[in-house]
Design a protein around this motif. Structure first.
Motif, PDB file in Angstrom:
ATOM      1  N   GLY A   1       0.848  -1.186   0.000  1.00 29.22           N
ATOM      2  CA  GLY A   1       0.000   0.000   0.000  1.00 29.22           C
ATOM      3  C   GLY A   1       0.882   1.234   0.000  1.00 29.22           C
ATOM      4  O   GLY A   1       2.011   1.197   0.509  1.00 29.22           O
TER       5      GLY A   1
ATOM      6  N   ILE B   1       0.033  -1.053  -8.284  1.00 29.13           N
ATOM      7  CA  ILE B   1       0.574  -1.509  -6.999  1.00 29.13           C
ATOM      8  C   ILE B   1      -0.115  -2.816  -6.626  1.00 29.13           C
ATOM      9  O   ILE B   1      -1.301  -3.005  -6.925  1.00 29.13           O
ATOM     10  CB  ILE B   1       0.406  -0.424  -5.908  1.00 29.13           C
TER      11      ILE B   1
ATOM     12  N   ALA C   1      -1.970   3.349  -7.694  1.00 24.31           N
ATOM     13  CA  ALA C   1      -1.677   4.468  -6.795  1.00 24.31           C
ATOM     14  C   ALA C   1      -1.763   5.745  -7.623  1.00 24.31           C
ATOM     15  O   ALA C   1      -0.990   5.932  -8.557  1.00 24.31           O
ATOM     16  CB  ALA C   1      -0.296   4.309  -6.179  1.00 24.31           C
TER      17      ALA C   1
ATOM     18  N   SER D   1      -3.910   4.660  -2.658  1.00 22.91           N
ATOM     19  CA  SER D   1      -3.971   3.384  -3.379  1.00 22.91           C
ATOM     20  C   SER D   1      -5.447   3.039  -3.560  1.00 22.91           C
ATOM     21  O   SER D   1      -6.207   3.038  -2.583  1.00 22.91           O
ATOM     22  CB  SER D   1      -3.263   2.282  -2.594  1.00 22.91           C
TER      23      SER D   1
END
Length: 197
Positions: A52, A118, A147, A182
């Motif tokens: 994250g 991500i 993200a 995120s």
């Protein structure tokens, strides 16, 4: 959870702390913050094999109206970008709305550094720029995690890296703001994974 940044490509710190004209990747130190500064805190974590990434720019005490407006526009640009993270849209729909909002306030967007996919890696494809043509780019699909991270400068978009080989600053030394979440794309509204519970 473990820090995502510490040890990444040789970076030795848990967070990035970027002050005033520093855009991203500022190195934490014993520098003292002053009333009127702005500071971006960028932090990442890895938990159960997944990453994250999240950033917020904060005012330090009382800041001038120009700083307040810069932070407001950057946070709004992030919110607008997230609003375009819908299955069926195109990736650069996110980019376009961020750029349009930034420029409507007289700001430039950093073009050298961008958002990213991500997941099981901190940085994955696709890149998520903060500029682009509406209706272009890969199609967004449910299950994608990206993200989104607008970086807005008071002056020009050009940046340079300091001698520490990490800290990115605005070339004209104007202030810069950075916000990031995120986000997972679903069949309905996007879900912000890095929002406080």
């Amino acid at each position: 959870a473990v820090p995502a940044f510490k040890g990444y490509r040789g970076y030795q710190h848990t967070i990035c702390a970027s002050i005033n004209e520093e855009v991203v990747h500022g190195i934490p130190s014993k520098r003292k913050l002053k009333e009127g500064d702005i500071i971006s805190i960028d932090i990442g974590a890895k938990l159960d094999g997944y990453f994250g990434d999240h950033a917020v720019t904060y005012p330090v005490g009382q800041v001038d109206d120009k700083a307040k407006t810069l932070l407001k526009y950057c946070e709004e640009a992030l919110r607008l970008g997230i609003g375009m993270a819908i299955s069926g849209n195109r990736l650069f729909d996110i980019s376009h709305v961020i750029q349009k909002h930034a420029e409507s306030g007289g700001y430039s967007v950093v073009k050298v550094y961008v958002g990213h996919g991500i997941g099981t890696k901190l940085h994955e494809e696709p890149q998520v720029p903060n500029f682009g043509a509406q209706g272009t780019g890969p199609e967004l699909r449910a299950g994608m995690v990206i993200a989104i991270e607008p970086m807005l400068n008071e002056g020009e978009s050009e940046v340079k890296v300091l001698d520490d080989k990490w800290t990115v600053v605005t070339a004209d030394r104007g202030r810069s703001a950075h916000f990031e979440h995120s986000v997972v794309i679903t069949d309905s509204d996007p879900e912000i994974l890095s929002a406080a519970a």
